[in-house]
Design a protein around this motif. Structure first.
Motif, short mmCIF file in Angstrom:
data_model
loop_
_atom_site.label_atom_id
_atom_site.label_comp_id
_atom_site.label_asym_id
_atom_site.label_seq_id
_atom_site.Cartn_x
_atom_site.Cartn_y
_atom_site.Cartn_z
N ASP A 1 0.84 -1.19 0.00
CA ASP A 1 0.00 0.00 0.00
C ASP A 1 0.88 1.25 0.00
OD1 ASP A 1 0.99 0.27 2.56
OD2 ASP A 1 -0.85 -0.44 3.54
N ILE A 2 0.27 2.39 0.19
CA ILE A 2 1.00 3.66 0.11
C ILE A 2 2.08 3.77 1.18
CG2 ILE A 2 -0.56 4.98 1.61
CD1 ILE A 2 -0.28 7.29 -0.45
N GLU A 3 1.93 3.02 2.26
CA GLU A 3 2.93 3.02 3.33
C GLU A 3 3.97 1.91 3.13
OE1 GLU A 3 0.75 2.78 6.95
OE2 GLU A 3 0.07 4.86 6.85
N LEU A 4 3.90 1.25 1.97
CA LEU A 4 4.86 0.21 1.60
C LEU A 4 4.79 -1.02 2.49
CD1 LEU A 4 8.00 2.35 0.62
CD2 LEU A 4 6.10 1.58 -0.82
N ASP A 5 3.62 -1.28 3.06
CA ASP A 5 3.41 -2.52 3.80
C ASP A 5 3.17 -3.64 2.80
OD1 ASP A 5 3.68 -1.38 6.32
OD2 ASP A 5 1.58 -0.75 6.36
N ARG A 6 4.07 -4.61 2.76
CA ARG A 6 3.99 -5.69 1.78
C ARG A 6 2.95 -6.73 2.20
NH1 ARG A 6 7.69 -8.26 -2.06
NH2 ARG A 6 7.36 -10.51 -2.10
N VAL A 7 2.11 -7.12 1.26
CA VAL A 7 1.11 -8.16 1.49
C VAL A 7 1.29 -9.20 0.39
CG1 VAL A 7 -1.33 -8.73 1.66
CG2 VAL A 7 -0.50 -6.53 2.52
N GLU A 8 1.43 -10.46 0.77
CA GLU A 8 1.64 -11.52 -0.21
C GLU A 8 0.37 -12.35 -0.39
OE1 GLU A 8 5.11 -13.66 1.01
OE2 GLU A 8 6.45 -11.98 0.58
N GLY A 9 0.24 -12.94 -1.58
CA GLY A 9 -0.91 -13.79 -1.86
C GLY A 9 -2.13 -13.03 -2.31
N VAL A 10 -1.94 -11.88 -2.94
CA VAL A 10 -3.08 -11.04 -3.33
C VAL A 10 -3.70 -11.51 -4.64
CG1 VAL A 10 -3.81 -8.70 -3.94
CG2 VAL A 10 -2.12 -9.05 -2.13
N HIS A 11 -2.87 -11.74 -5.65
CA HIS A 11 -3.39 -12.17 -6.95
C HIS A 11 -2.61 -13.38 -7.46
CE1 HIS A 11 0.15 -9.93 -8.23
NE2 HIS A 11 -0.35 -8.86 -7.64
N GLY A 12 -2.27 -14.26 -6.55
CA GLY A 12 -1.54 -15.47 -6.89
C GLY A 12 -1.12 -16.16 -5.61
N PRO A 13 -0.30 -17.22 -5.71
CA PRO A 13 0.08 -17.99 -4.52
C PRO A 13 0.90 -17.18 -3.53
CG PRO A 13 1.39 -18.64 -6.41
CD PRO A 13 0.31 -17.76 -6.94
N ARG A 14 0.66 -17.42 -2.25
CA ARG A 14 1.41 -16.75 -1.19
C ARG A 14 2.82 -17.34 -1.07
NH1 ARG A 14 -2.18 -17.07 2.21
NH2 ARG A 14 -2.97 -14.93 2.22
N THR A 15 2.96 -18.62 -1.44
CA THR A 15 4.25 -19.29 -1.32
C THR A 15 4.63 -19.92 -2.65
OG1 THR A 15 3.82 -19.81 1.01
CG2 THR A 15 5.56 -21.06 -0.09
N LEU A 16 5.81 -19.56 -3.16
CA LEU A 16 6.35 -20.14 -4.39
C LEU A 16 7.63 -20.89 -4.04
CD1 LEU A 16 6.58 -20.49 -7.49
CD2 LEU A 16 7.83 -18.31 -7.52
N GLU A 17 7.66 -22.19 -4.35
CA GLU A 17 8.85 -23.00 -4.15
C GLU A 17 9.33 -23.47 -5.52
OE1 GLU A 17 9.47 -25.13 -0.53
OE2 GLU A 17 7.31 -25.30 -0.23
N VAL A 18 10.60 -23.22 -5.82
CA VAL A 18 11.17 -23.57 -7.11
C VAL A 18 12.19 -24.68 -6.90
CG1 VAL A 18 12.45 -22.76 -9.12
CG2 VAL A 18 10.82 -21.24 -7.98
N VAL A 19 12.02 -25.77 -7.64
CA VAL A 19 12.95 -26.90 -7.54
C VAL A 19 13.79 -26.93 -8.81
CG1 VAL A 19 13.20 -29.38 -7.19
CG2 VAL A 19 11.24 -28.17 -6.18
N LEU A 20 15.09 -26.67 -8.66
CA LEU A 20 16.02 -26.71 -9.78
C LEU A 20 16.54 -28.14 -9.90
CD1 LEU A 20 18.00 -23.42 -9.02
CD2 LEU A 20 15.95 -23.72 -10.44
N VAL A 21 16.17 -28.79 -10.98
CA VAL A 21 16.47 -30.22 -11.15
C VAL A 21 17.60 -30.41 -12.14
CG1 VAL A 21 15.52 -32.47 -11.72
CG2 VAL A 21 14.06 -30.74 -10.70
N SER A 22 18.67 -31.01 -11.68
CA SER A 22 19.83 -31.26 -12.52
C SER A 22 20.30 -32.68 -12.33
CB SER A 22 20.96 -30.27 -12.15
OG SER A 22 22.16 -30.62 -12.78
N ASP A 23 21.06 -33.18 -13.29
CA ASP A 23 21.65 -34.51 -13.12
C ASP A 23 22.95 -34.44 -12.32
OD1 ASP A 23 19.67 -35.89 -14.45
OD2 ASP A 23 20.58 -35.54 -16.41
#
Length: 222
Positions: A192-214
């Motif tokens: 918001d205007i006071e820069l208070d960050r809010v997560e999960g507004v228009h998508g997932p609140r938690t993103l986990e990325v798995v980098l898969v290599s051999d």
């Protein structure tokens, strides 16, 4: 006359005086900008991707293809996920390490129904190291856009190094502009205007990325 016909009519009128031998658009604009910033090895590019993903508050993990099912199982268990949605084109072995109930990806599913799903697991089209961005294009292993926007927890599998590029220009060369592209840089967030960050507004609140290599690599939780 429909709105579509009005818009197309205006476009035709605007183009009426363009010579037939006009330089094509893709050639008219000089594109001499840097394709990537600096020279990096494959390992350095993947490390930069992991660093920028973490900077955007995504949680990054690394594993080999043989460890992927167990890794996804651990992430779902740690999350306490009882239900998981996986696109029909995803590798069935991805969920071999979990007993969570599989939720089918149905076109008729309502946003409310998708909101009840604990987690979603998908692949990706490409990952951009310089911006820490994951791009989905609706391919069979990624599914429809809304399945990655409504559930609160998204696990995204990135194949290393074949799906990792350094820059946005390199990513665009791999993408079909006619497909439904979703560009993801970290969990959904706003402030918001006071820069208070809010997560999960228009998508997932938690993103986990798995980098898969051999290549074996220590897990990175950032």
């Amino acid at each position: 006359m429909s709105s579509r016909e009005r818009v197309l009519g205006r476009v035709r009128r605007a183009l009426a005086d363009v010579p037939h031998d006009e330089t094509p658009y893709e050639e008219a604009v000089p594109r001499e900008y840097l394709r990537e910033h600096g020279e990096r090895s494959v390992e350095e590019t993947v490390d930069l991707l992991a660093e920028n993903l973490a900077d955007y508050r995504a949680v990054v993990h690394r594993c080999t293809s043989g460890e992927l099912a167990a890794q996804i199982g651990r992430l779902l268990t740690a999350r306490g996920s009882k239900t998981v949605l996986v696109p029909p084109g995803a590798d069935a072995q991805w969920l071999a390490g979990t007993d969570a109930e599989r939720v089918p990806d149905r076109a008729e599913s309502t946003p409310h129904e998708l909101d009840q799903v604990d987690s979603v697991v998908t692949g990706c089209a490409v990952a951009v190291a310089e911006t820490g961005t994951i791009v989905l294009d609706g391919s069979p292993d990624q599914g429809r856009r809304r399945i990655t926007l409504v559930p609160d927890h998204h696990i995204c599998v990135v194949r290393v190094p074949e799906q990792v590029v350094s820059s946005v220009p390199q990513a665009l060369e791999r993408l079909d502009p006619a497909r439904p592209l979703t560009w993801i840089s970290g969990p959904s967030a706003t402030s918001d205007i006071e820069l208070d960050r809010v997560e999960g507004v228009h998508g997932p609140r938690t993103l986990e990325v798995v980098l898969v290599s051999d290549q074996p690599s220590a897990d990175v939780n950032s």
